[in-house]
Write an enzyme that holds these catalytic residues in place. Structure first.
Site, PDB file in Angstrom:
ATOM      1  N   ASP A  97      43.219  44.061  48.843  1.00 34.26           N
ATOM      2  CA  ASP A  97      42.058  44.740  48.277  1.00 34.26           C
ATOM      3  C   ASP A  97      40.992  45.028  49.334  1.00 34.26           C
ATOM      4  OD1 ASP A  97      43.293  44.414  45.846  1.00 34.26           O
ATOM      5  OD2 ASP A  97      41.645  43.310  44.912  1.00 34.26           O
ATOM      6  N   HIS A 123      42.906  40.061  51.138  1.00 26.97           N
ATOM      7  CA  HIS A 123      41.977  41.144  51.494  1.00 26.97           C
ATOM      8  C   HIS A 123      42.181  41.558  52.950  1.00 26.97           C
ATOM      9  CE1 HIS A 123      40.119  39.347  47.928  1.00 26.97           C
ATOM     10  NE2 HIS A 123      39.502  40.505  47.739  1.00 26.97           N
TER      11      HIS A 123
HETATM   12 ZN   LIG Z   1      37.554  43.822  45.813  1.00 21.71          ZN
END
Ligand SMILES: [Zn+2]
Length: 246
Positions: free
Chosen positions: A50, A196
């Protein structure tokens, strides 16, 4: 950020709404939530990233995945794509799947229907323009949905999906070992893993712990006989947007 993530973790369903509680709507709950966590019944682990793309971090994740011969799903922010459009194309060129994470990383229940829709439209459009793909997956910022987001996602042909295991690399002092240990708690066949490849919503450099944990995770999957790949190969029938009625 942390409050939202904590809500996503603790709430399980991770759906918030200002107004009638969406979780109370049986048609939504029954048709949507089994898919939201990304849990499949298989020996496959969906690998997702993400908040990217990030000019410094994302190329390193792509390099590692290329070396391992693996593909994943990247949920991109439109605002990040606008700063690194070539990277969005690179992700697609490497065969990865691209999903929508919104334009701005905002808590959706605090945004109105128009702002929510415009946000998703903008993110989807810039992904299509730069990467040449038509995304069909949507992961809301902080893993928190709203009724407006669900309606917009449906109009745009986007299927919401969250995750079932995360590394919490944004927590202070996180290391590759700590991220791996946290991930291991939820690592099993059918899991959807969240990491991430950007620190745009987290402490600077936090992606390094995720990057360091990735080989450990992949090795562990190998030991357990788990295949690793994008959500599109996760064994769930998501090709059509999830249907729900409000
Ligand atoms: Zn996010």
């Amino acid at each position: 950020m942390l409050a939202g993530r904590a809500l996503a973790a603790a709430g399980g369903l991770a759906v918030a709404h200002a107004g009638p509680g969406i979780t109370a709507l049986r048609s939504v709950r029954m048709s949507l939530f089994p898919l939201l966590s990304g849990k499949a019944i298989s020996d496959h682990v969906a690998l997702t990233f993400d908040d990217g793309p990030d000019l410094e971090a994302t190329p390193l994740f792509l390099k590692l995945l290329r070396e391992r011969g693996l593909r994943a799903t990247f949920f991109l922010l439109g605002s990040q794509v606008s700063k690194a459009p070539r990277l969005a194309a690179d992700i697609a060129d490497d065969g990865h799947e691209i999903g929508v994470h919104g334009w701005r990383h905002r808590y959706l229940p605090l945004r109105g229907p128009m702002a929510t829709h415009d946000d998703l439209v903008g993110a989807k459009e810039i992904i299509t323009a730069t990467a040449g793909v038509n995304p069909w997956l949507f992961r809301p910022p902080y893993g928190v949905l709203s009724t407006a987001a669900l309606i917009s996602a449906r109009r745009l042909g986007l299927t919401p999906v969250l995750w079932s295991a995360w590394g919490r690399e944004w927590t202070p002092g996180a290391t590759p070992a700590s991220v791996h240990e946290t991930l291991s708690g939820g690592l099993e066949g059918g899991a959807t893993v969240l990491l991430h490849d950007s620190d745009c919503t987290a402490p600077a450099g936090s992606w390094r712990a995720a990057l360091g944990a990735l080989p450990l995770l992949l090795d562990e999957c190998g030991r357990q006989g788990l295949r690793v790949g994008p959500l599109g190969e996760h064994g769930l029938h998501w090709r059509q947007p999830v249907r729900f009625s409000l």
